[in-house]
Design an enzyme around this catalytic site. Structure first.
Site, mmCIF file in Angstrom:
data_model
loop_
_atom_site.group_PDB
_atom_site.id
_atom_site.type_symbol
_atom_site.label_atom_id
_atom_site.label_comp_id
_atom_site.label_asym_id
_atom_site.label_seq_id
_atom_site.Cartn_x
_atom_site.Cartn_y
_atom_site.Cartn_z
ATOM 1 N N SER A 3 -3.335 -1.116 8.818
ATOM 2 C CA SER A 3 -4.512 -1.096 9.690
ATOM 3 C C SER A 3 -5.598 -2.010 9.156
ATOM 4 O O SER A 3 -6.574 -2.302 9.845
ATOM 5 C CB SER A 3 -5.048 0.329 9.796
ATOM 6 N N CYS B 273 1.798 11.805 -16.940
ATOM 7 C CA CYS B 273 1.051 12.878 -17.586
ATOM 8 C C CYS B 273 -0.420 12.471 -17.667
ATOM 9 O O CYS B 273 -0.740 11.365 -18.111
ATOM 10 C CB CYS B 273 1.602 13.129 -18.984
ATOM 11 N N CYS C 264 3.794 18.535 -18.830
ATOM 12 C CA CYS C 264 4.389 17.457 -19.620
ATOM 13 C C CYS C 264 5.192 18.050 -20.766
ATOM 14 O O CYS C 264 4.698 18.902 -21.505
ATOM 15 C CB CYS C 264 3.285 16.544 -20.158
ATOM 16 N N ILE D 262 7.694 -3.916 14.114
ATOM 17 C CA ILE D 262 7.893 -4.554 12.813
ATOM 18 C C ILE D 262 9.372 -4.801 12.514
ATOM 19 O O ILE D 262 9.740 -5.822 11.941
ATOM 20 C CB ILE D 262 7.246 -3.675 11.716
ATOM 21 N N ASN E 252 0.979 -6.109 13.385
ATOM 22 C CA ASN E 252 0.573 -4.703 13.461
ATOM 23 C C ASN E 252 0.460 -4.291 14.918
ATOM 24 O O ASN E 252 -0.007 -5.069 15.756
ATOM 25 C CB ASN E 252 -0.778 -4.506 12.751
ATOM 26 N N GLN F 68 0.838 -1.205 0.000
ATOM 27 C CA GLN F 68 0.000 0.000 0.000
ATOM 28 C C GLN F 68 0.870 1.251 0.000
ATOM 29 O O GLN F 68 0.351 2.355 -0.070
ATOM 30 C CB GLN F 68 -0.910 0.007 1.246
ATOM 31 N N HIS G 234 -1.066 1.389 -4.683
ATOM 32 C CA HIS G 234 -1.358 2.823 -4.741
ATOM 33 C C HIS G 234 -0.357 3.577 -5.612
ATOM 34 O O HIS G 234 -0.223 4.784 -5.488
ATOM 35 C CB HIS G 234 -1.389 3.407 -3.317
ATOM 36 N N ASP H 253 6.449 4.454 -1.624
ATOM 37 C CA ASP H 253 7.798 4.988 -1.448
ATOM 38 C C ASP H 253 8.880 4.216 -2.199
ATOM 39 O O ASP H 253 10.034 4.657 -2.251
ATOM 40 C CB ASP H 253 8.148 5.052 0.046
HETATM 41 ZN ZN ZN Z 1 1.769 14.411 -21.893
#
Ligand code: ZN
Length: 238
Positions: A184, A117, A142, A226, A208, A89, A109, A92
């Site tokens: 969670s 773009c 862009c 963790i 968790n 999720q 995600h 990074d």
């Molecule tokens: Zn573009």
């Protein structure tokens, strides 16, 4: 060989200095103004929102953060030849930064390390976009089509990539062990993967600090930090 799937949530990256942004108690949910900076409608409609969003990224820890013991343990487990897939999720990229091959990671995600773009869908690097912001383009467009650029993350108000989600569900159904760590398990549909895995016979392990809605169906619940709990667990699964 036992197939292990790991669902990693914000808690996996807190030791790397990245706070929980998008969870139910995350920073963005606590701050309606910040939430607007990462919500698709306002972002697309309002240049000022975009300028503030780029400034927020400049100041954020996302690109400077380093993998921690949990990321390293996951990468080492895979490198040792164990069957492993990671569904994350987090945006990074720290699993990959720790050495886990890109093909082993599903980013539910998206990724904050890339920009996309909204016009032509071209992808480029976040570092390069932030260089442009630093150099005086407050809302870089862009270079190919002049369209609005955004972080290659799934913003609030956007659907998850159905292909990525479909792959994640296939993994949840097929895996023998499903480890939900640092999540969670309250953000759907990611959380439902834990239930799908358990329904299909996987051993469900939840790591968790706080209780989750899926604890009652888990075979094992681990509350230890963790950074020590995940390496110990993976040693045990080898
Ligand atoms: Zn573009």
């Amino acid at each position: 060989m036992t197939m292990v799937a790991i669902l990693s949530g914000a808690g996996v990256s807190t030791d790397s200095g990245i706070p929980d942004y998008r969870g139910p108690k995350g920073l963005w949910r606590q701050d309606p103004e910040a939430e607007r900076l990462v919500t698709y409608g306002p972002y697309m409609a309002d240049p000022e929102i975009r300028r503030r969003s780029w400034r927020m990224r400049l100041d954020g820890p996302a690109l400077s953060a380093e993998p921690n013991a949990a990321h390293r343990a996951v990468a080492a487990y895979e490198r040792a030849g164990n069957a492993l897939r990671v569904i994350t999720q987090n945006v990074d990229g720290l699993h990959q930064a720790a050495g886990l091959p890109e093909r082993k990671v599903l980013e539910l995600h998206g990724s904050a390390r890339s920009v996309v773009c909204t016009g032509c869908r071209a992808r480029s690097s976040m570092a390069e976009a932030l260089d442009r912001v630093r150099a005086g383009e407050p809302d870089p467009a862009c270079r190919a089509c002049g369209g609005i650029l955004k972080s290659a993350t799934v913003m609030f108000g956007q659907r998850l990539d159905p292909v990525v989600l479909g792959n994640a569900m296939s993994i949840a159904k097929a895996t023998e062990v499903f480890v939900a760590v640092g999540s969670s398990l309250q953000v759907q549909p990611a959380a439902s993967l834990a239930g799908i895995a358990a329904d299909h016979g996987a051993r469900l392990i939840i790591v968790n600090a706080e209780p989750t809605p899926y604890d009652p169906m888990a075979d094992e619940v681990v509350r230890e930090p963790i950074g020590t709990a995940l390496p110990a667990l993976l040693d045990r699964l080898r």
